[in-house]
Design a protein around this motif. Sequence first.
Motif, short mmCIF file in Angstrom:
data_model
loop_
_atom_site.label_atom_id
_atom_site.label_comp_id
_atom_site.label_asym_id
_atom_site.label_seq_id
_atom_site.Cartn_x
_atom_site.Cartn_y
_atom_site.Cartn_z
N UNK A 113 0.79 -1.23 0.00
CA UNK A 113 0.00 0.00 0.00
C UNK A 113 0.81 1.27 0.00
N UNK A 114 2.10 1.17 0.27
CA UNK A 114 2.94 2.36 0.26
C UNK A 114 3.41 2.72 -1.14
N UNK A 115 4.23 3.73 -1.22
CA UNK A 115 4.82 4.17 -2.49
C UNK A 115 6.32 4.00 -2.43
N UNK A 116 6.94 3.82 -3.59
CA UNK A 116 8.40 3.70 -3.65
C UNK A 116 8.86 4.21 -5.01
N UNK A 117 10.04 4.82 -5.03
CA UNK A 117 10.63 5.33 -6.28
C UNK A 117 11.98 4.67 -6.48
N UNK A 118 12.15 4.07 -7.65
CA UNK A 118 13.44 3.52 -8.05
C UNK A 118 14.11 4.54 -8.98
N UNK A 119 15.35 4.89 -8.69
CA UNK A 119 16.04 5.92 -9.47
C UNK A 119 17.45 5.44 -9.79
N UNK A 147 8.55 -11.54 -17.74
CA UNK A 147 8.93 -10.16 -17.48
C UNK A 147 7.99 -9.24 -18.25
N UNK A 148 7.64 -8.16 -17.60
CA UNK A 148 6.73 -7.17 -18.20
C UNK A 148 7.49 -5.88 -18.41
N UNK A 149 7.41 -5.36 -19.63
CA UNK A 149 8.06 -4.09 -19.95
C UNK A 149 7.23 -2.95 -19.37
N UNK A 150 7.90 -2.00 -18.70
CA UNK A 150 7.22 -0.88 -18.06
C UNK A 150 7.46 0.44 -18.78
N UNK A 151 8.20 0.40 -19.88
CA UNK A 151 8.50 1.61 -20.64
C UNK A 151 8.01 1.41 -22.08
N UNK A 163 9.56 9.10 -14.68
CA UNK A 163 9.98 10.47 -14.41
C UNK A 163 11.43 10.67 -14.86
N UNK A 164 11.80 11.95 -14.96
CA UNK A 164 13.21 12.32 -15.18
C UNK A 164 13.83 11.56 -16.34
N UNK A 165 13.19 11.67 -17.53
CA UNK A 165 13.70 11.02 -18.74
C UNK A 165 13.89 9.52 -18.56
N UNK A 167 14.67 7.91 -16.00
CA UNK A 167 15.66 7.51 -15.01
C UNK A 167 14.99 7.15 -13.68
N UNK A 168 13.75 7.51 -13.50
CA UNK A 168 13.03 7.21 -12.27
C UNK A 168 11.70 6.54 -12.61
N UNK A 169 11.32 5.61 -11.77
CA UNK A 169 10.02 4.97 -11.91
C UNK A 169 9.40 4.89 -10.52
N UNK A 170 8.16 5.35 -10.39
CA UNK A 170 7.47 5.37 -9.10
C UNK A 170 6.33 4.37 -9.10
N UNK A 171 6.31 3.55 -8.06
CA UNK A 171 5.20 2.63 -7.85
C UNK A 171 4.25 3.25 -6.84
N UNK A 172 3.02 3.42 -7.25
CA UNK A 172 2.00 3.98 -6.37
C UNK A 172 1.13 2.84 -5.86
N UNK A 173 0.93 2.81 -4.53
CA UNK A 173 0.13 1.75 -3.90
C UNK A 173 0.74 0.38 -4.19
N UNK A 174 1.86 0.09 -3.54
CA UNK A 174 2.59 -1.16 -3.75
C UNK A 174 1.65 -2.33 -3.51
#
Length: 618
Positions: A113-119, A147-151, A163-165, A167-174
């Motif tokens: 349920x939380x959020x996390x950002x991979x950068x 595997x699932x492509x996310x881009x 985000x950021x070209x 370089x970042x991917x945010x997961x909302x509501x893990x």
Amino acid sequence: MWLFSPFADVVDCRESWSKMCLRILLLALLLRKVGNVSDPIQNECIYRNIHCHQQAICRLDLVTQFFYCQCLPGYTGDGVNSCQESDGIVTVSDWRICNGTEVQTCLITKTVGGNVTFSVSVTGYNLKLIAWFKFYASKGPIFHSYRKRLTPPANLLPRVLLKNQNLEIELINISEDDFYPNRFWAELETDIMKHVEEEMEPYDDAPFELLNPSRMRYYFVLDSPPIDIGEYLTGDIIQIHVAPYVAISKTAFIRWFKEPLILSQFGENITVLGDGTEGILINGVREDEFGHIRAVVYDFTHEVPGCVAVAQRLFNIRKDITKTCFGSIRSTHGCKCNAGFEGNGVHCVDINECIQGMPFHCLPRARCINTHGSYRCQCVDGYEGDGIFSCIDIDECAQQKDICKQGALCVNTLGSFQCVCQSGYFGDGNQCIATSIWSPWSPWSVCTATCGMQNKMRIRMCTHPESGMRCDGPSAELTPCKAGNPCPVNGQWSEWSPWSTCTTSCLGIKSRVRICDNPPAAYGGLQCSGPAEQSTACGNSDCPVIGLWSSWTPWTPCPVTCGMNLVKRSRICNELFRGTGVADCVGSNQEERSCGFPVDYCKYLSQHSDSIMTGRWI
């Protein structure tokens, strides 16, 4: 130990095949050496006189049964003579977000349920080549992982933000299926790699890639906080159920793992405790069974074709170190408190040795810290050692190269350090401001003149104006260029002289002159242009009008050819100054004189005309 499950009758686990595959993978993982290339059959290649490159590994082709060398992931070449590393590097942008790290891996602890950002940060390649993937682990052995492509060109998940070209991917509501053994990664898709365009595709982990991770791929692994199920003594019976924590369908398959305390995505030291069971029963827990136990739920979903991990829970079994009991019954007669604890044997509490006294005394530069069942001596800040036998001063200046700010020198002191502004700076050491000094002189300016005199110049700057100081001396210098030939001088007129006296008091003429001497032309220069003298009318305009004779007209032709007569000429009296009135000239406006020959002379000429014409004279 024995296992039980209320859903065992609906599970097709194929246990023997699964365990055999797992043993093979674990055997390969145990061969992995941190910091070195994992090459389990290197000796076989050497025996066959196949010497692989230092960035390659010996491989066996299972079809042809030939041994060959293969460059590590991220390298290109034949594996023997060359393995060239790619210029592209992918790494985590801020390792502080990681609760643990491995080679090209960031481990992060989060909750559902939380959020996390991979950068990540990328060097050596165009950012457009970065791609993100999510890996779904399969229960195996007949099901693929995916595997699932996310881009792009794949469609983004509703709860995924790029985000950021990229370089970042945010997961909302893990969600439940975002956790280990599923994982995420960022990858550079170069020309030598296959560009993945499928949104979802089968993808099984290759032990070769896991054991030798490429610098062109970086993993992010989510783990959940462990669920504490209490303290137990060796020999206790422990039951763990996953159903109270995770919703389980009838098609679900649950696998239980014994894990080390520190998670590793490479799966080292992981033991399978049970397959296909909703819960496990540990009948007499052993010393090596305390710690983390993970239940992974595999199931079918609408998004992934195979049976993959959809949820997991991590449990922690803590060992009760407060007491020792003889037999299974907890009583004051059968149990006693261990050293470091006190009580009746059933209820034991920690002794604060730092207050009640210790068998060993901490050094003066150490402090006592109470621990569960014991204590420890810890050297104070600025010292290192065990606190009992030694507390040695730490040389912070040597251990931390950039401990002081720019312009300051680090000076080690007993138990601490001090920053002192170095030469050329002033301040208290915490903030050092550069002293204002002259910059080096600039080169002399170029002498461009080809004749005459010229100066050349050089300048310097007073540096660091923020110091508020001034530099002594000039900021510019002039010096003559090397002497050349004199330059040509063009002549210039002097000022006009005063007007001369008027020639007459009535309509006279006055004049003025100037001289080409200001300066005179010299060294080939041009003379002055324009008149050297000017005249103008002067005098009283009301005086009598004075005329001025024009030139005489030519004499009129003689009217006779023989005999005497008169010829005339005339002249006109003009105004000296136009518009002043009727001219009055002195003298006559006509003149006359005689012309022709006397009559006798004419007769003589007539008589002797033939002789005259022939040139004979009598």
